[in-house]
Write an enzyme that holds these catalytic residues in place. Structure first.
Site: not given
Ligand code: AMP
Length: 407
Positions: A364, A206
């Protein structure tokens, strides 16, 4: 480093309440809880050894899971005491309480350089509420306080901010542990005046989770590379098509503001120029994954990783960097079909590090991805705090650090 560390204070014979991050993954095996990954326990050994050498009586306080005030046996820290004893090579006493007479008795039985681990502090709701009376109880036996739990420093809880306040008010000293010191060295000192080019790589789900970090780093970075699902929200702001990708339409405005700021400040701001896309099948499985060789994503598919052209472009930028900060995967890396972009970026970061760049991994999922790729030891620094490192990079003063004694 503006705060005192364990190296700066005399601990001989002193009772030192020490906040550590022992929130380790555990699973039940044959009726007992077994620790699956002891990385967090190992990470505290340098601080504990320094304190042992200084003759401190060490009272360890930590949380495990979210028992929400209930004495949940599967969340007891007792197995951690046994594991720590093995790792550090000396006995670790365990107290089934974290406040009260039982603690006083256990502390009175501690020799200089002895170790005592208290039971899960989150068995009491007063911990999360940062209840002042509970903080007084926790600090009852302590002459000094050490905080080595960076991963919990963004929470104003009794065992992080509360006890430090009590001990400071009593005229006692509150110091950072060595793990905490390292976090501040890399996330603060090294990024204050980074060697250039300074390249920031951001990914993950996000934009809204990381917009404050983006906004702050735009003032420092030479280049920002955006991957993961957050790239699609930036694409919406640029009037590109995103198909069925994960997006945040409500964050388009802040994404546009970040793009405007980047162009004002002359920061190179790159989003992927091609994508790996997949289609959602009838059983809700992602299938038919393929390269979409375009800035746009087709209507019937969603983006799941950066494409080969973007991977090559990002890798080239990373190769020229002198300082790299990375937070967030480039795609759904948990699925091997969509992990290529993230692992290639990981390799590029390690290669740049071998060539002399400083690489700082902001906790993370990027840490998880590097470890999955077996590259965890090939970067300069990996943060131990997910939420804490993000909040720190946003420029927030973390309550668990703010309360430590200034040098
Ligand atoms: P964050 O905790 O915000 O760093 O998000 C990590 C998560 O983002 C991971 O579980 C990834 O699977 C997800 N993610 C990364 N790229 C995508 C994408 N193109 N579509 C859906 N989820 C994503």
């Amino acid at each position: 480093m503006a705060k005192l560390t364990v190296h700066d204070i005399d601990l001989q014979g002193k009772c030192v309440l020490t906040r550590v991050d022992y929130n380790v993954p555990m699973a039940e095996r044959n009726g007992t809880m077994v620790i699956n990954d002891d990385t967090r326990i190992r990470a505290t050994l340098p601080t504990l050894k320094a304190m042992i050498n200084k003759g401190a009586k060490i009272i360890l306080v930590a949380h495990l899971g979210r028992p929400k005030g209930v004495r949940e046996p599967s969340m007891s820290l007792r197995p951690v005491a046994d594991k720590l004893a093995k790792l550090i090579g000396q006995p670790v006493a365990f107290c089934e309480q974290c406040v009260g007479d039982a603690v006083a008795e256990a502390v009175n039985g501690l020799e200089d350089s002895g170790l005592l681990l208290l039971e899960n502090v989150r068995y009491h709701t007063e911990e999360v509420d940062n209840d002042p009376a509970f903080a007084e109880q926790l600090a009852a036996m302590a002459d000094a306080y050490v905080n080595d739990a960076f991963g919990a420093a963004h929470r104003a809880h009794a065992s992080t901010a509360g006890v430090a306040k009590v001990i400071t008010n009593r005229g006692g000293l509150c110091a950072a542990g060595l793990l905490m010191e390292r976090e501040l060295q890399f996330l603060d000192d090294e990024l204050a005046d980074p060697d250039r080019p300074f390249v920031v790589i951001l990914g993950g789900a996000k934009v809204s989770d990381k917009i404050k970090v983006i906004d702050r780093l735009l003032e420092k970075a030479d280049t920002i590379l955006i991957g993961g699902a957050m790239a699609y929200t930036f694409m919406l702001a640029m009037a590109l098509t995103v198909g069925k990708s994960l997006v945040e339409p409500e964050a388009v405005e802040v994404a546009q503001a970040a793009l405007d700021k980047a162009s004002e400040l002359n920061v190179q701001f790159l989003i992927p120029n091609d994508h790996i896309v997949a289609t959602l099948g009838v059983t809700n499985q992602l299938e038919n994954h393929r390269v979409s060789d375009s800035n746009n994503i087709p209507d019937d598919a969603g983006g799941v990783d950066i494409g080969p052209k973007a991977t090559a472009e990002f890798s080239k930028v990373i190769a020229n960097a002198k300082t790299i900060l990375w937070n967030g995967p480039m795609g759904v890396f948990e699925d091997p079909r969509f992990a290529e972009g993230t692992f290639s970026v990981a390799n590029a970061v390690c290669e740049a590090t071998r060539n002399g760049a400083q690489s700082i991994i902001g906790g993370g999922d990027s840490v998880k991805a590097l470890n999955m790729a077996g590259l965890g030891d090939q970067v300069t620094f990996m943060s131990t705090g997910g939420g804490a490192s993000l909040e720190f990079l946003e420029g927030n003063e973390l309550p668990g650090i703010a309360m430590l004694t200034d040098k």
